[in-house]
Design a protein around this motif. Structure first.
Motif, PDB file in Angstrom:
ATOM      1  N   THR A 181     -13.710   1.083  31.942  1.00 49.23           N
ATOM      2  CA  THR A 181     -12.843  -0.078  31.729  1.00 49.23           C
ATOM      3  C   THR A 181     -13.571  -1.368  32.068  1.00 49.23           C
ATOM      4  N   ALA A 182     -14.295  -1.373  33.195  1.00 52.95           N
ATOM      5  CA  ALA A 182     -15.031  -2.568  33.620  1.00 52.95           C
ATOM      6  C   ALA A 182     -16.100  -2.961  32.608  1.00 52.95           C
ATOM      7  N   ALA A 183     -16.639  -1.967  31.931  1.00 52.67           N
ATOM      8  CA  ALA A 183     -17.685  -2.228  30.932  1.00 52.67           C
ATOM      9  C   ALA A 183     -17.096  -2.540  29.560  1.00 52.67           C
ATOM     10  N   GLY A 184     -15.763  -2.589  29.463  1.00 51.58           N
ATOM     11  CA  GLY A 184     -15.120  -2.865  28.184  1.00 51.58           C
ATOM     12  C   GLY A 184     -15.217  -1.726  27.204  1.00 51.58           C
ATOM     13  N   ARG A 185     -15.351  -0.507  27.724  1.00 55.89           N
ATOM     14  CA  ARG A 185     -15.483   0.662  26.858  1.00 55.89           C
ATOM     15  C   ARG A 185     -14.229   1.518  26.979  1.00 55.89           C
ATOM     16  N   PRO A 186     -13.858   2.213  25.903  1.00 57.77           N
ATOM     17  CA  PRO A 186     -12.629   3.018  25.952  1.00 57.77           C
ATOM     18  C   PRO A 186     -12.768   4.216  26.888  1.00 57.77           C
ATOM     19  N   VAL A 187     -11.656   4.579  27.469  1.00 55.08           N
ATOM     20  CA  VAL A 187     -11.606   5.762  28.332  1.00 55.08           C
ATOM     21  C   VAL A 187     -11.204   6.950  27.464  1.00 55.08           C
ATOM     22  N   PRO A 188     -11.971   8.040  27.489  1.00 60.14           N
ATOM     23  CA  PRO A 188     -11.619   9.191  26.646  1.00 60.14           C
ATOM     24  C   PRO A 188     -10.206   9.693  26.931  1.00 60.14           C
ATOM     25  N   ALA A 189      -9.472  10.003  25.880  1.00 60.12           N
ATOM     26  CA  ALA A 189      -8.103  10.493  26.056  1.00 60.12           C
ATOM     27  C   ALA A 189      -8.079  11.773  26.879  1.00 60.12           C
ATOM     28  N   ASP A 190      -9.111  12.600  26.727  1.00 59.05           N
ATOM     29  CA  ASP A 190      -9.169  13.839  27.488  1.00 59.05           C
ATOM     30  C   ASP A 190      -9.206  13.588  28.991  1.00 59.05           C
ATOM     31  N   LEU A 191      -9.777  12.451  29.399  1.00 62.16           N
ATOM     32  CA  LEU A 191      -9.850  12.144  30.830  1.00 62.16           C
ATOM     33  C   LEU A 191      -8.446  12.042  31.420  1.00 62.16           C
ATOM     34  N   HIS A 192      -7.556  11.357  30.732  1.00 70.09           N
ATOM     35  CA  HIS A 192      -6.183  11.208  31.246  1.00 70.09           C
ATOM     36  C   HIS A 192      -5.492  12.556  31.328  1.00 70.09           C
ATOM     37  N   ARG A 193      -5.773  13.406  30.358  1.00 67.00           N
ATOM     38  CA  ARG A 193      -5.163  14.736  30.374  1.00 67.00           C
ATOM     39  C   ARG A 193      -5.627  15.537  31.591  1.00 67.00           C
ATOM     40  N   VAL A 194      -6.950  15.534  31.830  1.00 67.02           N
ATOM     41  CA  VAL A 194      -7.479  16.290  32.966  1.00 67.02           C
ATOM     42  C   VAL A 194      -7.001  15.692  34.278  1.00 67.02           C
ATOM     43  N   LEU A 195      -6.969  14.369  34.339  1.00 63.03           N
ATOM     44  CA  LEU A 195      -6.506  13.709  35.562  1.00 63.03           C
ATOM     45  C   LEU A 195      -5.081  14.137  35.896  1.00 63.03           C
ATOM     46  N   ALA A 196      -4.232  14.235  34.877  1.00 58.79           N
ATOM     47  CA  ALA A 196      -2.856  14.680  35.106  1.00 58.79           C
ATOM     48  C   ALA A 196      -2.824  16.120  35.614  1.00 58.79           C
ATOM     49  N   LEU A 197      -3.740  16.939  35.136  1.00 64.27           N
ATOM     50  CA  LEU A 197      -3.768  18.337  35.550  1.00 64.27           C
ATOM     51  C   LEU A 197      -4.217  18.510  36.994  1.00 64.27           C
ATOM     52  N   THR A 198      -4.912  17.523  37.550  1.00 64.19           N
ATOM     53  CA  THR A 198      -5.387  17.655  38.932  1.00 64.19           C
ATOM     54  C   THR A 198      -4.268  17.488  39.944  1.00 64.19           C
ATOM     55  N   SER A 199      -3.108  17.024  39.500  1.00 61.44           N
ATOM     56  CA  SER A 199      -1.993  16.876  40.438  1.00 61.44           C
ATOM     57  C   SER A 199      -1.570  18.242  40.954  1.00 61.44           C
ATOM     58  N   PRO A 200      -1.399  18.355  42.297  1.00 59.26           N
ATOM     59  CA  PRO A 200      -0.993  19.665  42.819  1.00 59.26           C
ATOM     60  C   PRO A 200       0.410  20.036  42.361  1.00 59.26           C
ATOM     61  N   THR A 201       0.535  21.213  41.783  1.00 59.47           N
ATOM     62  CA  THR A 201       1.850  21.712  41.377  1.00 59.47           C
ATOM     63  C   THR A 201       1.865  23.207  41.671  1.00 59.47           C
ATOM     64  N   GLU A 202       2.949  23.833  41.326  1.00 54.94           N
ATOM     65  CA  GLU A 202       2.987  25.287  41.482  1.00 54.94           C
ATOM     66  C   GLU A 202       1.951  25.910  40.552  1.00 54.94           C
ATOM     67  N   GLU A 203       1.382  27.034  40.996  1.00 56.72           N
ATOM     68  CA  GLU A 203       0.403  27.722  40.161  1.00 56.72           C
ATOM     69  C   GLU A 203       1.043  28.186  38.863  1.00 56.72           C
ATOM     70  N   ILE A 204       0.270  28.072  37.782  1.00 53.02           N
ATOM     71  CA  ILE A 204       0.794  28.508  36.495  1.00 53.02           C
ATOM     72  C   ILE A 204       0.382  29.947  36.234  1.00 53.02           C
TER      73      ILE A 204
END
Length: 207
Positions: A184-207
């Motif tokens: 973001t600081a470099a004015g470059r897009p953040v890969p959509a996959d990054l947001h997906r993985v970041l959401a998955l790192t939230s602790p939840t019940e095991e799937i």
């Protein structure tokens, strides 16, 4: 992705199927003969066929053909390392894809995975993050493998067991946040996959 033998046969013409049958027989013969010096020709023969798989059976089928040869030959750690180091990118990918079936010890298989992850060849990176990496890469190395997928544009779905490995991983979440901030600081897009993985790192019940 590797095919079953039945799926492969349905895609091959008669000449290619005959060539594959002969190749697998040679690989099996080399495996049965063991490491005796008198079997050197048999070993070279099936390994030459390993290299010729794309030409004989089509590039789209070559990964599966090569994996079948490796399994039939019961390729050991030394053979896998040699074929990987001396092979083309396509041959290296086949070795990586066959690792889960061959299950070499981590001391032999992980250097191949780690080498592939140092490249920018998206085909090798995608093959490297399969079931073998899921099983044997330590958390630090696996986090960097996932970041390599994001750097090179390899879909994160290529990473076997993604949700199980990232669930509740606070360190990975920090690394992803830092990477997103840098982009973001470099004015470059953040890969959509990054947001997906970041959401998955939230602790939840095991799937």
């Amino acid at each position: 992705m590797l095919m079953t033998r039945k799926e492969l046969d349905s895609r091959l013409g008669g000449a290619a199927r005959a060539w594959l049958d002969e190749s697998l027989a040679e690989a099996a013969h080399a495996a049965d003969a063991g490491e005796d010096a008198t079997t050197a020709y048999a070993a070279r023969s099936w390994e030459m066929r390993f290299a010729a798989a794309g030409r004989q059976c089509g590039q789209d089928n070559a990964d599966t053909v090569r994996a079948l040869l490796l399994v039939e030959a019961r390729a050991n750690a030394a053979t896998l390392t040699r074929l990987y180091q001396q092979g083309s990118a396509a041959e290296r990918r086949a070795v990586l894809l066959a690792l889960p079936q061959l299950a070499p010890p981590p001391s032999a298989g992980l250097p191949l995975v780690e080498d592939a992850l140092r490249t920018n060849d998206t085909r090798l990176v995608a093959a490297a993050v399969g079931p073998y990496a899921f099983e044997y890469l330590d958390p630090h190395a696996w986090r960097h493998a996932l970041l390599k997928c994001l750097f090179t544009g390899v879909p994160v779905e290529s990473a076997h067991g993604l949700e199980r490995r990232v669930r509740g991983d606070a360190e990975l979440a920090r690394m992803l946040g830092d990477y997103a901030a840098e982009r973001t600081a470099a004015g470059r897009p953040v890969p959509a996959d990054l947001h997906r993985v970041l959401a998955l790192t939230s602790p939840t019940e095991e799937i």
